[in-house]
Design an enzyme around this catalytic site. Structure first.
Site, PDB file in Angstrom:
ATOM      1  N   ARG A  21     -11.196   6.464   1.860  1.00 31.69           N
ATOM      2  CA  ARG A  21     -10.382   6.481   3.076  1.00 31.69           C
ATOM      3  C   ARG A  21     -10.209   7.912   3.561  1.00 31.69           C
ATOM      4  NH1 ARG A  21      -6.504   1.187   2.103  1.00 31.69           N
ATOM      5  NH2 ARG A  21      -8.324  -0.076   1.538  1.00 31.69           N
ATOM      6  N   GLU A  46      -8.137   9.307   5.377  1.00 25.10           N
ATOM      7  CA  GLU A  46      -6.810   9.602   5.916  1.00 25.10           C
ATOM      8  C   GLU A  46      -6.344  10.994   5.475  1.00 25.10           C
ATOM      9  OE1 GLU A  46      -5.019   6.127   4.388  1.00 25.10           O
ATOM     10  OE2 GLU A  46      -5.985   4.869   5.906  1.00 25.10           O
ATOM     11  N   ARG A  93       0.992   9.720  -3.742  1.00 21.35           N
ATOM     12  CA  ARG A  93       0.451   8.409  -4.072  1.00 21.35           C
ATOM     13  C   ARG A  93      -0.761   8.027  -3.236  1.00 21.35           C
ATOM     14  NH1 ARG A  93       3.602   4.837  -0.519  1.00 21.35           N
ATOM     15  NH2 ARG A  93       4.650   6.285   0.852  1.00 21.35           N
ATOM     16  N   HIS A  94      -1.338   8.976  -2.521  1.00 18.17           N
ATOM     17  CA  HIS A  94      -2.559   8.696  -1.747  1.00 18.17           C
ATOM     18  C   HIS A  94      -3.683   9.614  -2.194  1.00 18.17           C
ATOM     19  CE1 HIS A  94       0.400   7.033   1.161  1.00 18.17           C
ATOM     20  NE2 HIS A  94      -0.573   6.190   1.415  1.00 18.17           N
ATOM     21  N   SER A 109      -2.133  -5.320  -2.009  1.00 18.85           N
ATOM     22  CA  SER A 109      -1.821  -6.234  -0.923  1.00 18.85           C
ATOM     23  C   SER A 109      -2.882  -7.309  -0.855  1.00 18.85           C
ATOM     24  CB  SER A 109      -1.625  -5.497   0.398  1.00 18.85           C
ATOM     25  OG  SER A 109      -2.833  -5.053   0.878  1.00 18.85           O
ATOM     26  N   ARG A 123      -2.546   3.654  -9.011  1.00 13.42           N
ATOM     27  CA  ARG A 123      -1.119   3.384  -8.780  1.00 13.42           C
ATOM     28  C   ARG A 123      -0.532   2.506  -9.876  1.00 13.42           C
ATOM     29  NH1 ARG A 123       0.549   2.611  -2.500  1.00 13.42           N
ATOM     30  NH2 ARG A 123      -0.245   4.611  -1.736  1.00 13.42           N
TER      31      ARG A 123
END
Lengths: 434, 434
Positions: free
Chosen positions: A215, A217, A223-224, A360, A408
């Site tokens: 990703r 981002e 936590r990323h 998720s 995580r």
């Protein structure tokens, strides 16, 4: 070659008199004149090698006195029960060979006595991992992966490998790393989502994959990361409830497995593992909003995503793993199945640890027409998803699944402050090396 | 949801009278007027659903007659022992529900009765995988991964996840896919080689990883892809002989495990698996050259790499798995350990199947100075490898390892003509979708 006969952790005082060969790094040297201690460290512990300098072979004494800390040595000798030594034994060496000499000074103190900043530790990760507390995390992570796979195997899952180089974004987002793929542009896959759904059209029924996702981002948080290991499952003839049950069992079993298999590592980390009880509590999005508003904090509108601050507040209130369910359809991705009788909410869920989101998932849309209209509602173009949409036209079973962040899971299990401590060589906005 | 009570393959004639619910694709419909057969296909086999059209519920008859091939159906009914039906049973349905209707015509015939070109099959992979022979390959591939991991776990290995986004080429080659990593250039890793070696400096000792590797090579063959799954191990205090022994045992155990667990899949594929006997034959590079020259074929010079043609000739001569050992140091990568007493040959090896190379490995150079000079000899610049070289200065144990191509192992095990048949969604020069 196979030089080592035992790990330090395998030696017991009862082995008094046995000849053993140990191999590892020089953890410490204490030269008291007439007696010299070399503490050897290997994956399973420490062993005290005791040299009586006046009685021992001169060359051996020279070798031991001359070796630098963190060099790699091979020690052949006899076990002697010695109540005063750590773990109740010492090694009286017959031969000590230096296999690889360490330069000094060391860029980092691997005994952990001198603390270091995270960045310094990550720069010298090869030394940082020699700290028993650092290594323990990755032994546990390996055990977690093993436990997760065991859960999947028991339930008849098939392991699959989906491509990481892809032509299309999963969610039409912009958070993708572009690749030059010969004369074409391609991307690093942000999730195996579309591929595991395609596999549901094949009849494979229950698939899992533990692999990297990417990703692009720009966040800089605890936590990323920009590259992560995702644990993905997809199940045919299942709804969101079925896969929530699978997920809570997988997580709880991983805790149980670690508590059984990694007792020593947990002790090193000072972690007393509470195995989360299943079923986990279910809290609907609407309930969560009410809980947040009762607190008198800033109020959220129905339809807003739940922000990190509210997430933390809910976490502190609930204090254990829980599922956040029944989200507004507008918040969740196009492939999330809306409730048939109330399409403004959907069968998507998040698995929450009090401190952060872990996973998720959802029951997915399996009806072709509904999927097309959901894609359009999200402002995306169905034409870019042709390879994904086609399988829905030729017999797609209802299905559900989830994606769980491995690091995580380990971070929250062990109470690690930063996700980078649960990844061997983390990748973020600023870090590409080592 | 969990709708299905049994897979087709789980039903036995002895279950006569039991109520079951099956779910799967409509494999075939034969309407003979007074009797109508719907053959349901799921992951574990076929089941004949028999409808006596005059006696059965009218709506049920309409549903069965109206359903298109490859639609997804749910069938609730009673098992009836019926010697004339496939597998000795049929289902007398009480309810048939269409969960997802298939359009027609189908882009591909998933019964496999009508053959299709590989490209057509890969374009419609979701249908191709419904062919039992196609699906069987991936059930076996999953079993192979499971068996390999079991071998590693038994021997105390720890599973690791190394980064796929990297700053440096493993071997300074040009066969890399470039990525835009924020403001920097990065690459997709061509091998976890450098990372697993770095991990040997930590004391983790025995690590494995099963993950993707990426090579931007332009070849278009039956055994190369641009993205592949590599099975990697690295072992401290081990030499090339130790890891060859590990490799032959891992391969042989995978064959044995598949032969035990995947009997049905092997039968579908018509494969009679010969479990390769260990130890595999060892043939030195020099012996291989002699064998090739005795054949009167074009002669190779000592120091040449062994070309594909010679590889095939040797394979046909030897007819079983073998190791090619003692290669010229000039042919193998810089990290391959030369023999101490004869540095022109090295401790590198390839694991060969008669038809192709499966794995390559070596004892690695662990001495810092030697590694620097080997890198320079290969015309590479040690400065680009700083993150890799640093660990060698602070105590690096001797170590050895290998990388094995998962798809090639499966391809050769099952005698598949093309490696693309052993990869769910292959990536090559021309193929990026699905």
């Amino acid at each position: 070659m196979i030089l080592r006969t035992h790990y330090s952790g395998e030696i017991r005082p009862e082995m008094d008199g046995s000849e053993v060969t140990l191999a590892g790094h020089v953890h410490e040297i204490r030269d008291l004149g007439g007696i010299c201690f070399l503490v050897l460290r290997d994956r399973e512990g420490l062993a005290q090698v005791t040299v009586l300098t006046k009685r021992a072979d001169r060359k051996l004494v020279e070798t031991v006195r001359g070796v630098s800390r963190e060099s790699v040595v091979l020690v052949r000798g006899r076990v002697k029960a010695e109540p005063k030594a750590p773990n109740g034994f010492e090694i009286l060496p017959e031969a000590v060979e230096v296999l690889s000499r360490a330069d000094s000074p060391l860029p980092l103190d691997p005994t952990g006595k001198v603390g270091a900043e995270l960045d310094t530790r990550l720069d010298a990760r090869f030394l940082d991992l020699r700290r028993p507390a650092s290594m323990a995390v990755f032994k546990i992570e390996s055990a977690v992966m093993r436990s997760l796979r065991n859960t999947f195997y028991e339930k008849g899952f098939i392991e699959v490998c989906t491509p990481k180089i892809v032509a299309t974004a999963t969610e039409g987002g912009t958070a993708l790393f572009p690749i030059s793929y010969f004369e074409r542009e391609a991307f690093l896959n942000q999730s195996p989502q579309l591929y595991k759904q395609i596999l549901m059209a094949t009849g494979l029924d229950r698939v899992f994959e533990i692999g990297p996702i990417f990703r692009a981002e720009e966040h800089d948080t605890r936590r990323h990361l920009n590259e992560a290991i995702s644990v993905d499952v997809e199940v045919s003839y299942a709804d969101h409830e079925d896969v929530m049950s699978l997920l809570e069992n997988a997580v709880s079993s991983a805790y149980r497995y670690v508590s059984e298999i990694c007792e020593k590592e947990l002790q090193i980390l000072g972690v007393d593992l509470d195995i989360p009880k299943t079923p986990f509590r279910r809290i609907t999005y609407t309930e969560a909003l009410e809980m947040a508003s009762e607190s008198g904090r800033k109020s959220m509108e129905w339809g807003d995503d739940i922000d990190t601050e509210t997430e933390h507040y809910l976490g502190s209130l609930i204090g254990e793993h829980y599922f956040l369910t029944d989200w507004p359809s507008s918040v969740k991705p196009y492939y999330t199945q809306p409730y048939e009788d109330k399409p403004e909410i959907c069968k998507g869920f998040d698995l929450m640890h009090p401190s952060m989101e872990l996973a998720s998932g959802a029951q997915r849309v399996h009806d072709y027409e509904l999927l097309i209209s959901r894609i359009k509602e999200k402002g995306l173009n169905p034409e870019s998803f042709e390879f994904y949409l086609k399988p829905f036209r030729y017999g797609m079973p209802p299905h559900a699944g989830w994606g769980l962040g491995l690091a995580r899971l380990v971070q929250t299990m062990l109470g690690l402050e930063n996700i980078r401590d649960a990844v061997l060589f983390p990748r973020d906005r600023r870090r590409l090396v080592p």
